[in-house]
Design a protein around this motif. Structure first.
Motif, mmCIF file in Angstrom:
data_model
loop_
_atom_site.group_PDB
_atom_site.id
_atom_site.type_symbol
_atom_site.label_atom_id
_atom_site.label_comp_id
_atom_site.label_asym_id
_atom_site.label_seq_id
_atom_site.Cartn_x
_atom_site.Cartn_y
_atom_site.Cartn_z
ATOM 1 N N THR A 83 16.257 25.728 19.712
ATOM 2 C CA THR A 83 17.630 26.062 19.308
ATOM 3 C C THR A 83 18.465 26.422 20.540
ATOM 4 O O THR A 83 19.613 25.967 20.682
ATOM 5 N N ASN A 84 17.886 27.203 21.444
ATOM 6 C CA ASN A 84 18.621 27.559 22.676
ATOM 7 C C ASN A 84 18.919 26.322 23.521
ATOM 8 O O ASN A 84 20.001 26.173 24.094
ATOM 9 N N GLU A 123 19.219 23.293 22.468
ATOM 10 C CA GLU A 123 20.257 22.480 21.817
ATOM 11 C C GLU A 123 21.642 23.034 22.170
ATOM 12 O O GLU A 123 22.573 22.269 22.462
ATOM 13 N N ASP A 124 21.763 24.362 22.195
ATOM 14 C CA ASP A 124 23.054 24.980 22.564
ATOM 15 C C ASP A 124 23.418 24.639 24.007
ATOM 16 O O ASP A 124 24.566 24.306 24.309
ATOM 17 N N ALA A 125 22.412 24.743 24.903
ATOM 18 C CA ALA A 125 22.683 24.440 26.323
ATOM 19 C C ALA A 125 23.116 22.988 26.477
ATOM 20 O O ALA A 125 24.047 22.661 27.232
ATOM 21 N N ALA A 142 24.498 21.065 24.120
ATOM 22 C CA ALA A 142 25.815 20.853 23.496
ATOM 23 C C ALA A 142 26.923 21.315 24.436
ATOM 24 O O ALA A 142 27.963 20.637 24.576
ATOM 25 N N SER A 143 26.685 22.424 25.129
ATOM 26 C CA SER A 143 27.733 22.938 26.010
ATOM 27 C C SER A 143 27.928 21.999 27.219
ATOM 28 O O SER A 143 29.061 21.705 27.631
ATOM 29 N N LYS A 189 29.664 18.853 26.028
ATOM 30 C CA LYS A 189 31.091 19.113 25.810
ATOM 31 C C LYS A 189 31.838 19.106 27.141
ATOM 32 O O LYS A 189 32.936 18.570 27.251
#
Ligand SMILES: Cc1cc2nc3c(=O)[nH]c(=O)nc-3n(C[C@H](O)[C@H](O)[C@H](O)COP(=O)(O)O)c2cc1C
Length: 406
Positions: free
Chosen positions: A156-157, A159-161, A163-164, A167
């Motif tokens: 999950t972490n 995936e956040d990294a 995605a950022s 972006k």
């Protein structure tokens, strides 16, 4: 006393030692110490690993990040294989997704702005491919089904990294990901392929006129589609088409005597050992680059331009000279040279008889696959197994005939 002075008398024993050492990998290592024949290769493999891990920086800033680039290429490829797996597992790549996302984030950091405009084309293509594949990956997996402690939270972490970073690159998700091939008619028959193979010969006499660079570039585009271990493509086509440089570099090789003056163009195919973190892959530069070389030569030939491979010998003086002339780093190894040009219609080519089908292929020959008798008396000795690469079991037989014809 210097090492070489100490080793000098031992060199006289070379023929004797060669016989003793040939059957043992350990002793063979000792033997090559005496000759130094592998010294540059050893250094090149190490230097490549140091660039790969970031312990040594590549020569210029642009190349400094080659390690993460190759990690990203390799791991994106591995993710694609996970995505096409049947059946696809709910969680995969747990052991390397972290370094993959890190390498992607490093790529995004290099862009240092909202758009990809600051990335060069190579990095832009890499960002598009790895971004699309990572996006599909995080869509496909189900972290909740991870059984390893802490993995679900890590995914999950990550995936956040991702995605950022994605972006920050400000790109749409695209189609650089597993797909179904169009299997419609190709328009090239076996006979066409055979005719091309027969037409391509090693051509050593060329018309004295330049080859349009677009022809060379188009051939390299074809070469780029060659297979490459983990899709790393650890090589570069360094093209020379200025007569002085072509002659100068062409004559450093050994096999060009008498005809290097008439090459309109010359490629130096350079392999990059920095593509690998481990010595186990040290031969892949030669394999990948040679596969690409063949495609390149076929693609030249269909455009009316002929070529000839030129051997690159691992001879110290020549390696030093080409390294200096071309400013190569220690991990950049010359694979071969390829001369090219419009063929002189009056120039002869050697007949070069090819081997027969029976000499070139054998089906299902693997004596080691035959049932092994388990008695003490027929157990293979360690030495015999090592020397031949297959167990020296008396009575082992080929599992199928060697003389099938097609
Ligand atoms: C790795 C490699 C190195 C070669 N080196 C040379 C060379 O140094 N000089 C040369 O004239 N031809 C060289 N050749 C061309 C071969 O002599 C040629 O491919 C072979 O005789 C078969 O002929 P063909 O290519 O016309 O089928 C080389 C070919 C390969 C694949």
């Amino acid at each position: 006393m210097s090492l070489s002075r100490f080793l000098r008398p031992l060199k006289k024993l070379r023929p004797f030692l060669a016989r003793r050492c040939a059957r043992s990998p350990r002793l063979a290592g000792f033997f090559w110490l005496l000759s130094g024949d592998f010294r540059r290769e050893h250094a090149g493999v190490l230097y490549g690993q140091m660039i790969h891990t970031g312990a040594i920086r590549g020569r210029d800033e642009l190349e400094a990040e080659d390690g993460p680039r190759y990690t990203l290429r390799r791991n994106t490829h591995r993710l694609e294989k996970g995505l096409i797996m049947r059946p696809r597992r709910p969680v995969f790549a747990g052991d390397y997704i972290g370094e993959t996302v890190d390498a992607y984030v490093a790529l995004a950091d290099r862009a240092r702005c909202d758009t990809q405009a600051d990335l060069d084309e190579g990095d832009r293509l890499l960002a598009a491919w790895s971004g699309d594949v990572l996006h599909r990956y995080f869509e496909a997996i189900d972290p909740a089904s991870a059984t390893k402690p802490g993995l679900a939270e890590r995914l999950t972490n990550l995936e956040d990294a991702f995605a950022s970073a994605h972006k920050s690159l400000n790109v749409e998700v695209g189609e650089h990901a597993p797909y179904r091939r169009d299997l419609g008619p190709l328009g090239i028959s076996y006979d066409d392929m055979l005719a091309l193979a027969k037409r391509r010969r090693s051509v050593r006499w060329y018309e004295q006129r330049p080859v349009d660079r677009s022809i060379v570039d188009r051939a390299i585009r074809v070469a780029a589609y060659s297979p490459s271990a983990c899709n790393r493509q650890p090589f570069e086509f360094r093209v020379f088409d200025e007569p002085e440089a072509v002659h100068r570099i062409g004559s450093i090789a050994m096999g060009t005597k008498g005809f290097s003056d008439n090459f309109p163009g010359l490629v130096v195919l350079v392999g990059k050992l920095r593509a690998y973190f481990d010595a186990r892959d040290r031969h892949v530069i030669y394999i990948d680059a040679s596969l690409a070389a063949m495609a390149f030569q076929f693609a030249l030939e269909v455009q009316g331009v002929s070529s000839c491979c030129i051997n690159w010998p691992d001879v110290r003086s020549r390696e030093v000279e080409i390294g200096r002339v071309m400013d190569l780093e220690p991990d950049e190894r010359v694979i071969m040279l390829i001369s090219f040009g419009h063929p002189d219609p009056d120039g002869l080519v050697p007949f070069s008889q090819k081997k027969s089908l029976d000499e070139l292929r054998r089906y299902n020959v693997a004596p080691g696959l035959a049932p092994q008798p388990q008695t003490e008396a027929v157990k293979p000795t360690r030495e015999a197994s090592t020397a031949t690469g297959v167990p020296a079991t008396p009575g082992a037989v080929a599992v199928a005939s060697t003389s099938q014809t097609s």
